[in-house]
Enzyme design. Structure first.
Site, mmCIF file in Angstrom:
data_model
loop_
_atom_site.group_PDB
_atom_site.id
_atom_site.type_symbol
_atom_site.label_atom_id
_atom_site.label_comp_id
_atom_site.label_asym_id
_atom_site.label_seq_id
_atom_site.Cartn_x
_atom_site.Cartn_y
_atom_site.Cartn_z
ATOM 1 C CB THR A 89 135.214 64.375 -26.603
ATOM 2 O OG1 THR A 89 136.439 64.289 -25.875
ATOM 3 C CG2 THR A 89 134.948 65.824 -26.978
ATOM 4 C CD GLU A 129 134.088 63.242 -7.212
ATOM 5 O OE1 GLU A 129 134.406 64.070 -6.359
ATOM 6 O OE2 GLU A 129 134.441 62.055 -7.148
ATOM 7 N N GLY A 170 123.031 46.965 -20.248
ATOM 8 C CA GLY A 170 123.814 48.149 -20.611
ATOM 9 C C GLY A 170 124.993 48.407 -19.696
ATOM 10 C CE LYS A 225 136.054 53.820 -13.162
ATOM 11 N NZ LYS A 225 134.845 52.981 -13.034
ATOM 12 N N GLY A 274 126.165 55.664 -15.112
ATOM 13 C CA GLY A 274 124.822 56.164 -15.384
ATOM 14 C C GLY A 274 124.865 57.578 -15.927
#
Lengths: 345, 345
Positions: B98, B151, B208, B226, B324
């Site tokens: 989500t 991951e 993008g 991160k 991506g």
């Protein structure tokens, strides 16, 4: 899982691995449920010792480091040769770390086959057998339901084979290119700073990177062996040493290096292979002038690097050490951890 | 091993993962003995569909891509919400994808806890829950004897967490530094070529890479998340978002970039953390002027990179994509393969 290991060969890599398991035993037990016990050590020069209940490796390591015969160990069975150690002990895992002969693969090839056919796992940093017959040895391991790990044959402990076949698996890997030899990369780095080839080579020899006869490194033979291993294992294509076009760094002059630098480029000895449209493989070891925008161009000193071409992620590059006693010893540990998970499935 | 999965959220990443398992089903069966079946999909906008015998994912994917409600699927049970899908279906593995809220972690946090406590594995690329409570969620998974894989929260499908916790395990990892945000790296690359910050940002938005409101990227918030995940998981140290010193790239001028270039250096937005001698952690996100000899300096465009400091191998760096649809979808596959080996031990 309890692992009973036997060392065949007890040089620096075996000693490096012994240090690691002595220091990290409790961590390996806790993180990976791995209990490692050494039951036998057999070395053609140092002698041989076997105790089915386990050896005191601090004592064994001390003997080896002080150049004393292993037969000075106070207990156990002495005098077993390599093949007896492989087949007649209660070791379930053989660490094959004898000397490397990339032309014949022997005596390691015989050792590894004997072990796999006796139903024993093999972990090895020995390039010879992997260059000669990686595919056959993997098939022999599969048939005997055992594991053959040889991570250390490519980038020492920097994950290359395990990265490709485990962490990147799910990708289709169609090619690779890499800086697969630290000595030549060290020499090229010094030359870019203005040092002559001869001086840089001498410095590499002083630092222990290059051997007295540097042919294997500077003519690209070492990198060639790694290209063969990676092609067979990662690309899944048969390739032998004679199929690889090879050119070393001895033809690179100071002028070449300067000229490249002036144009924002950098010479690197690149080993590469790529699956072609007709599904054949084109493989080479050759100096290449890389643009500084290539991640491999930024890899200097004796450091190694390897880029895999993948279908899902595009290029993925790993950079790390490519040699060293502890580093190569560590490759055996990566293999052992991977073995643990693979065989318990 | 048979895996019955339910998607909670069915946006681009879920669709990317669906494409991968549709294309690579037989390869996964052959290489890893993994048979993947999707039994449920629940999305707050697209609707919900459940069939305990398995859904035809080509049909589901086609509905989603054509912006049709999932309830148009010809069979099965419709209308189950997220929590019902998690707890009341025969799925053993929940793919939580989500939308991300790094401040609260919700609603994903609730979804993941519900799944783990119901004895279901969770694979998720959702940063929010991992930033907020990675350690707690891993502990919850351990207690319930299930797997929590995330991951994709760090470098999309480029292995970071699995590289550290599996392939490099056996090392003690004492710190890391990395290019953890592709948008800012793209902008800095363009600026070094002479493009203004404003133009480079606009180009990143057109491609993008950057969102309409670029704050999360350019002020270092994305990289900060991160750093928090890596510190908690890889370094094993508690750290929350407010513990990290943060500076984005908006203060870097063309003059700064030019000046660095003239001195053989290059600006990069670096996220880093290191365990200190008193075993505390020092963590930051900040632009750093790297010498071109640093492997991270050679990483340009929208590419990401991460260097782990290890005790056995020294620095080990991985370079690959950081975003991506397919790349992030692929992260779910890495987690699933790892899950397969971890839970069968």
């Amino acid at each position: 899982m309890n692992v009973n290991i036997a060392f065949v060969g007890y040089g620096t890599v075996a000693q490096g691995f012994t240090e690691i398991i002595l220091e990290k035993g409790s961590q390996l037990k806790e993180q990976h449920d791995l209990s490692i016990q050494v039951v036998a050590v057999s070395d053609i020069k140092k002698g041989s010792i076997y105790d089915e209940k386990g050896l005191n490796m601090k004592k064994v390591l001390s003997l080896a480091k002080n150049n004393k015969p292993l037969e000075d160990y106070p207990e156990g069975i002495k005098g077993m040769n390599s093949l007896e150690t492989i087949t007649k002990t209660n070791a379930d895992t053989i660490i094959e770390v004898t000397y490397t002969d990339v032309k014949t693969g022997e005596p390691a090839l015989t050792h590894i086959k004997a072990a796999l056919n006796a139903g024993k796992h093999v972990l090895s940093t020995n390039k010879g057998p992997a260059v000669k017959q990686a595919a056959l040895l993997l098939e022999t391991a599969r048939k005997n339901n055992v594991y053959y790990g040889f991570e250390g044959t490519v980038l020492s402990g920097t994950p290359a084979l395990n990265l490709a076949s485990y962490t990147l698996s799910g990708n289709k890997i169609t090619g690779f290119k890499g800086i697969l030899n630290g000595t030549t990369n060290y020499i090229l780095t010094r030359m870019e700073e203005g040092m002559s080839y001869e001086k840089a080579l001498k410095k590499a020899q002083e630092l222990g990177y290059a051997e007295a006869d540097p042919t294997g490194d500077v003519e690209g033979l070492d990198a060639l062996g790694k290209v063969v291993i990676l092609t067979n294992v990662v690309l899944g294509k048969e390739l032998s040493r004679t199929d690889v076009k090879r050119k070393g760094i001895t033809g690179i002059s100071m002028d070449d290096v300067k000229h490249a630098k002036e144009h924002g480029k950098r010479w690197k000895l690149i080993g590469r292979a790529e699956i072609q449209k007709d599904s054949s493989v084109l493989a080479s070891v050759s100096p290449e002038k890389l643009p500084l925008s290539d991640p491999l161009a930024g890899v200097n000193e004796a450091v190694n690097a390897l880029t895999f071409m993948t279908d899902e992620l595009g290029p993925v590059t790993i950079i790390g050490p490519g040699a060293g006693k502890r580093e190569t010893g560590f490759a055996l540990l990566i293999d052992m951890i991977n073995m643990k998970y693979q065989i318990s499935r």
